[in-house]
Design a protein around this motif. Structure first.
Motif, PDB file in Angstrom:
ATOM      1  N   ASN A  83       0.862  -1.208  -0.071  1.00 48.13           N
ATOM      2  CA  ASN A  83      -0.069   0.193  -0.106  1.00 48.13           C
ATOM      3  C   ASN A  83       1.108   1.104   0.254  1.00 48.13           C
ATOM      4  OD1 ASN A  83      -2.352   0.957   0.199  1.00 48.13           O
ATOM      5  ND2 ASN A  83      -2.286   2.443   1.906  1.00 48.13           N
ATOM      6  N   THR A  87       0.330   3.748  -2.687  1.00 45.34           N
ATOM      7  CA  THR A  87       0.202   5.469  -2.178  1.00 45.34           C
ATOM      8  C   THR A  87       1.675   6.073  -2.936  1.00 45.34           C
ATOM      9  OG1 THR A  87      -0.562   4.780  -0.471  1.00 45.34           O
ATOM     10  CG2 THR A  87       0.486   6.804  -0.018  1.00 45.34           C
ATOM     11  N   LEU A  90       0.926   7.377  -6.737  1.00 42.54           N
ATOM     12  CA  LEU A  90       0.360   8.513  -7.142  1.00 42.54           C
ATOM     13  C   LEU A  90       0.530   9.699  -7.026  1.00 42.54           C
ATOM     14  CD1 LEU A  90      -2.933   6.552  -5.197  1.00 42.54           C
ATOM     15  CD2 LEU A  90      -3.301   7.054  -8.051  1.00 42.54           C
TER      16      LEU A  90
ATOM     17  N   MET B   1      -2.223 -11.646  -2.351  1.00 41.01           N
ATOM     18  CA  MET B   1      -3.419 -11.309  -1.843  1.00 41.01           C
ATOM     19  C   MET B   1      -4.968 -11.789  -1.614  1.00 41.01           C
ATOM     20  SD  MET B   1      -2.653  -7.951  -1.080  1.00 41.01           S
ATOM     21  CE  MET B   1      -1.066  -8.445  -1.322  1.00 41.01           C
ATOM     22  N   GLY B  17      -3.673   5.694   0.025  1.00 45.63           N
ATOM     23  CA  GLY B  17      -3.903   5.852  -1.743  1.00 45.63           C
ATOM     24  C   GLY B  17      -5.570   5.606  -1.679  1.00 45.63           C
ATOM     25  N   VAL B  20      -8.407   4.374  -4.677  1.00 45.61           N
ATOM     26  CA  VAL B  20      -7.886   4.058  -5.919  1.00 45.61           C
ATOM     27  C   VAL B  20      -7.094   2.453  -5.557  1.00 45.61           C
ATOM     28  CG1 VAL B  20      -6.432   4.820  -7.684  1.00 45.61           C
ATOM     29  CG2 VAL B  20      -7.936   6.659  -6.166  1.00 45.61           C
ATOM     30  N   VAL B  21      -5.996   2.850  -4.267  1.00 47.08           N
ATOM     31  CA  VAL B  21      -5.688   2.327  -3.631  1.00 47.08           C
ATOM     32  C   VAL B  21      -6.140   0.477  -3.701  1.00 47.08           C
ATOM     33  CG1 VAL B  21      -3.632   0.876  -2.231  1.00 47.08           C
ATOM     34  CG2 VAL B  21      -3.611   3.232  -3.101  1.00 47.08           C
ATOM     35  N   GLN B  24      -6.605  -1.750  -6.353  1.00 47.88           N
ATOM     36  CA  GLN B  24      -5.961  -2.783  -6.941  1.00 47.88           C
ATOM     37  C   GLN B  24      -5.525  -3.868  -5.822  1.00 47.88           C
ATOM     38  OE1 GLN B  24      -2.691   1.046  -7.332  1.00 47.88           O
ATOM     39  NE2 GLN B  24      -3.922   1.462  -9.016  1.00 47.88           N
ATOM     40  N   ILE B  25      -5.951  -3.923  -4.445  1.00 48.02           N
ATOM     41  CA  ILE B  25      -5.214  -5.051  -3.958  1.00 48.02           C
ATOM     42  C   ILE B  25      -6.259  -5.576  -3.359  1.00 48.02           C
ATOM     43  CG2 ILE B  25      -3.792  -4.875  -1.289  1.00 48.02           C
ATOM     44  CD1 ILE B  25      -3.779  -2.337  -1.814  1.00 48.02           C
TER      45      ILE B  25
END
Lengths: 440, 515
Positions: A83, A87, A90, B1, B17, B20-21, B24-25
């Motif tokens: 993560n 991050t 971005l 994951m 994030g 948005v993040v 993805q995860i």
């Protein structure tokens, strides 16, 4: 040193690389502490715990992000690191972000700084309680009928830290700190109840002064505040007591910081090599004093530390610049923060100095106040005692001093022979002339 | 994951994030959490059962004690910042743990752990138990969940807000600052959000949980004029839903911070010494926080160390002076639904019609004074035991107009902005640092002043409040905090324009000296 801590740091570095980081720095610390407080001759608070924290910073395509957590299980760390990397992607690019060039730690000294008490594990709960009792008893005895409340505290901690970087940096430190504290509140005129305190701190518990002395000093310092009132506004010499000198010096040190300089929030921009104080104004940053509270072999970036003259004979010699700010400023890094900051002591005691000053104020505490790092203006509330021809007279309260750092340090006339040893800033009492002290 | 379950994710991701993040995860991980204020967070996410709580509390009271409590906390904090025109740095932190307290009279035993396993919790409970040395105390057979009003409802969890939603706001503050004045040479902008979940379970059968947001958008600028530099800072925030942060708020922030710095080039040092001080409305309420608020925290009075220790029921101010500590204001930084001991929040009168009414109590002090707790038992985190702390402290409005108050002063200081303050509890002496203000000369505001410390004495200052205006304003910031006993606590302030007859103003010139 814990092999587990190192293994976890290595796991973080590998994971960060595997999920797309170009570089990664990781710091893992563990702390165990015990705190015992006494009041009214019984334990008031007893607190004990172990904490841990892992801080991770990643560099991805010139982008940067950092996060920290207390959960160091490998199963938890993998998504956590992922993560952070996601991050960072971005955010906007920052060409100045990187881990330090290895040349800044390649020759790091490998000396024992004596940061950990080798007998720390022999400190027992009984010893802590006994010390807290003694601290309280001594202060109560010295305070007599005038004491309304006395609280004592014994605190000790053991800390381990492992720092690894994908640039090859490896740092491991173990340290201990022991601390004793007593505060007393006494009945003064009307509803005034002055509160005074004393404390001592050392890497090793056995090096602390006796509980009896600490307790007595707390009572004596409370009595110094009795009868405090404001006096006339006038221009006087002042002596700032050693333990409080850092409160004023802090405003000057803030302006030496790389962030302040690069963000144009410093009254010391372009002052390197120039006179910023009197000849008595000297500051030495010495990270290698054995057993001292601010000693360290490497700084927060992992760069090797070294002794530096920061101010010499009133001339500003250096700034505190970390790796990132050094790249933004285009200068060599020093270190982003102070280690052991030494202002060399003079030869005379405060009592001897007072005899030569006529009328003045011995400042024994500050209240509120602030300093403007752009302009150097500062203003701060004071407590203390008026003196005349070497004799202490009227305690003062509800008063202020104001000045500007670019003028104030030129007024530093003398340093006393009493460096304060219970801080990483080992400052003696400081004598300044011609300061406006506001009261009535 | 795919092997990571929901519980692990909640443990371990600051989710900087945002959505948005997350997409993805682990797609969809927040779906079931999309509605805020989920009950039973610790039960469902960490397996904290009533049986486990009973066992832990039983251990905490195994050597006796009046009561024990458990304080579970899970906090996610994020910061995103702009420097030199770029949003190029982000920081985050996740904190998780439980603090266990055993109380016997005014004595406290405290242990905490960052691992929510049964073994770790029992060890911490055993540590807390060491404060007592008697027969075991019993634990309630069941816990009754407390329902409270919500003073900071969220439409979306803050951890759901994608980073991409924050970036334009941050950038716009920067752009507005530079476009508003050619004098601006540097701007720093930060957006912070924090989402704290807590649950308190007490040995006398109370269970309370809360989802507490905290956030702000802050800016600081440096301006340069004729080779001289000045700086200012401002922020908007509190306990808001993200929808609070509109482009209008960003623009208001830019305007505020630029207006404040530009005027400083005309500022001078005021004369030093005693003079009348007019406090403008808003953040100047720091004055109350220092002058009376701390002195009314009941732990200081229980120990007899506050200057207010003998003044309850006595006249301390003119009849038009009313001061409250209020946890019930929508979205304010100091608001809480329930305190960190499980007591519902309230609005507490400190001074009513000039009479000192009530201290601010936690459970220990309330028991000492044989009154009900006032919902002021607060703690920074699970690593700390609760103590009496303020919430939103402010003075109610009076009858005067702000103009009348200023007109009444011949020679004094008008305070617009305060950056910090401090108090000596026993003496009642306090100080606050004026980052911006004006001189008052012959009843009119004149030269700007800045960077001065003002000192006073709490009880004396209260007696010297001689006018209160009708323009109460509460601070709208999200960065304010108060430090006490090593614990930082979010608080807020408020004040209508009011006149204090005399305080000591710091300065580099004596009154009457040539400037």
């Amino acid at each position: 040193m814990s092999k587990d801590m190192r293994r976890i740091c290595e796991y973080v570095l590998q994971t960060a690389k595997s999920v797309g980081a170009d570089d990664c720095g990781v710091g893992y610390s563990k702390r165990r502490f015990v705190e015992v407080q006494y009041r009214e001759r019984k334990p008031e608070n007893v607190k004990e715990a172990t904490t841990q924290n892992i801080g991770i910073e990643v560099y991805v395509n010139g982008r940067y992000s950092s996060q920290s957590t207390s959960d160091v299980r490998e199963a938890a760390l993998k998504p956590f690191v992922t993560n952070i990397v996601e991050t960072a992607k971005l955010l906007e690019e920052d060409p100045y972000r990187s881990l330090p060039d290895p040349k800044y730690f390649r020759d790091m000294q490998q000396i024992d700084l004596g940061l950990a008490d080798t007998n720390y594990n022999s400190i027992t709960p009984e010893l802590r309680h006994s010390m807290a009792k003694d601290l309280e008893s001594s202060c109560l005895d010295a305070g007599g009928d005038r004491a309304i409340s006395v609280t004592s505290q014994v605190y000790d901690t053991f800390q381990e830290e492992t720092l690894l970087g994908s640039n090859g940096f490896e740092g491991e430190t173990q340290s201990t700190v022991s601390y004793v504290f007593v505060e007393m509140t006494a009945q003064d005129e009307g509803d005034r109840r002055p509160n005074g305190y004393h404390y001592a701190v050392n890497r090793t518990m056995k090096n602390l002064p006796s509980c009896e002395d600490v307790g007595k000093e707390a009572a004596a310092r409370t009595f110094e505040l009795m009868g405090g009132k404001k006096t006339d506004t006038e221009t006087l010499p002042i002596i700032i007591e050693n333990r409080n000198a850092g409160r004023i010096l802090g405003g000057f040190i803030d302006a030496m910081n790389g962030w302040s300089l690069q963000q144009q929030r410093s009254f010391l921009i372009d002052k390197k090599g120039k006179k910023v104080g009197s000849k008595v104004f000297n500051l030495i940053d010495n990270p290698h004093i054995k057993g001292a509270l601010g000693s360290r072999l490497y700084d927060g970036d992992g760069m090797a530390t070294k002794k530096r003259d920061m101010v010499k004979n009133g001339i500003l010699e250096d700034y505190y610049i970390d790796w990132y700010r050094s790249r933004k400023l285009g200068v060599e890094p020093t270190s982003g923060s102070t280690s052991n900051l030494i202002l060399p002591p003079g030869k005379r005691s405060v009592a001897a100095i007072m005899k030569d000053l006529g009328k003045g104020i011995l400042i024994n505490g500050f209240i509120g106040g602030n300093s403007n790092s752009n302009t150097g203006d500062f203003s701060i509330g004071i407590t203390g005692t008026l003196f005349e021809n070497g004799k202490l007279s009227q305690p003062i309260a509800e008063m202020n001093i104001s000045d500007n750092h670019l003028k104030f340090w030129h007024k530093l006339a003398e340093t006393a022979n009493d460096p304060w040893k219970y801080s990483s800033w080992q400052l003696p009492s400081l004598v300044f002339t011609d300061v406006v002290v506001s009261g009535v | 994951m795919g092997s990571m379950n929901r519980r692990e994710f909640l443990h371990t991701s600051a989710a900087l994030g945002g959505a948005v993040v997350l997409s993805q995860i682990i797609p969809g991980v927040w779906v079931s959490c999309s509605k805020a204020e989920l009950p039973g967070f610790f039960e469902t996410e960490f397996g904290i059962t009533d049986a486990l709580c009973q066992k832990a509390l039983g251990t905490a009271l195994s050597k006796g004690g009046d009561f024990a409590d458990l304080y579970f906390e899970h906090t996610i904090s994020n910061w995103v910042s702009l420097e030199d025109g770029k949003v190029d740095r982000a920081y985050g932190n996740i904190d998780l743990g439980v603090g266990i307290r055993t109380v016997k009279g005014d004595q406290t035993g405290y242990g905490f752990t960052q691992e929510l396993t049964e073994d770790a919790i029992m060890n911490a409970a055993s540590t807390a138990a060491t404060i007592a040395d008697e027969q075991p105390t019993s634990v309630a057979k069941r816990f009754i969940k407390k329902r409270t009003r919500n003073f900071y409802p969220l439409e979306r969890l803050l951890t759901e807000i994608p980073l991409s939603s924050k970036l334009p706001l941050i950038k716009s503050v920067n752009d507005n600052c530079f476009s508003k004045s050619d004098l601006i040479i540097k701007a720093n902008v930060t957006m912070h959000d924090q989402q704290k979940r807590m649950m308190v379970v007490t040995s006398d059968g109370v269970k309370a949980d809360d989802l507490i947001p905290r956030n702000y958008l802050s800016a600081s600028v440096v301006a340069e004029k004729d080779g001289r530099q000045e700086r200012s800072g401002w922020n908007y925030g509190g306990r808001h839903d993200f929808s609070y942060y509109t482009p209008q708020v960003a623009e208001k922030l830019s305007n505020e911070v630029v207006d404040k710095v530009v005027i400083l080039f005309d500022a001078q040092q005021p004369p030093a010494g005693e003079m009348p001080v007019v406090l403008g409305p808003g953040v100047t309420g720091v004055l109350l926080h220092e002058a009376i608020g701390h002195g009314m925290e009941a732990d200081f009075n229980r120990k007899g160390i506050s200057t207010y220790a003998t003044l309850i029921g006595k006249k301390v101010a003119e009849p038009f002076v009313n001061i409250v500590d209020d946890g019930m204001i929508q979205n304010r930084l100091g608001s809480i639904n329930v305190d960190d001991e499980g007591t519902e929040t309230q609005k507490t009168m400190l001074v009513e019609n000039g009479i000192l009414k009530s201290y601010l109590h936690d459970r220990i002090s309330a028991s000492h004074y044989k009154v009900n707790p006032t919902g002021n038992g607060r703690r920074e985190s699970y690593q700390h035991y609760p103590i009496p702390r303020m919430r939103n402290t402010y003075m109610l409005t009076g009858d005067a107009t702000p103009e009348d108050v200023i007109k009444s002063v011949k020679n004094g200081i008008y305070v617009q902005d305060i950056s910090n303050g401090q108090v000596k509890i026993g003496e009642g002496d306090f100080a606050f640092y004026v980052s911006q203000g004006k001189r008052i000369e012959n009843g009119a505001l004149t030269t700007p002043v800045k960077d001065i410390n003002i000192m006073g004495n709490g009880p004396k200052m209260l007696r010297n409040v001689i006018m209160v205006a009708n323009d109460l304003k509460l601070d709208e910031g999200g960065t304010g905090y108060c430090g006490k006993d090593g614990q930082r606590m979010p608080v807020s302030f408020g004040l209508p324009t009011c006149l204090v007859q005399s305080m000591t103003v710091g300065g580099t010139q004596r009154q009457g000296a040539a400037s």
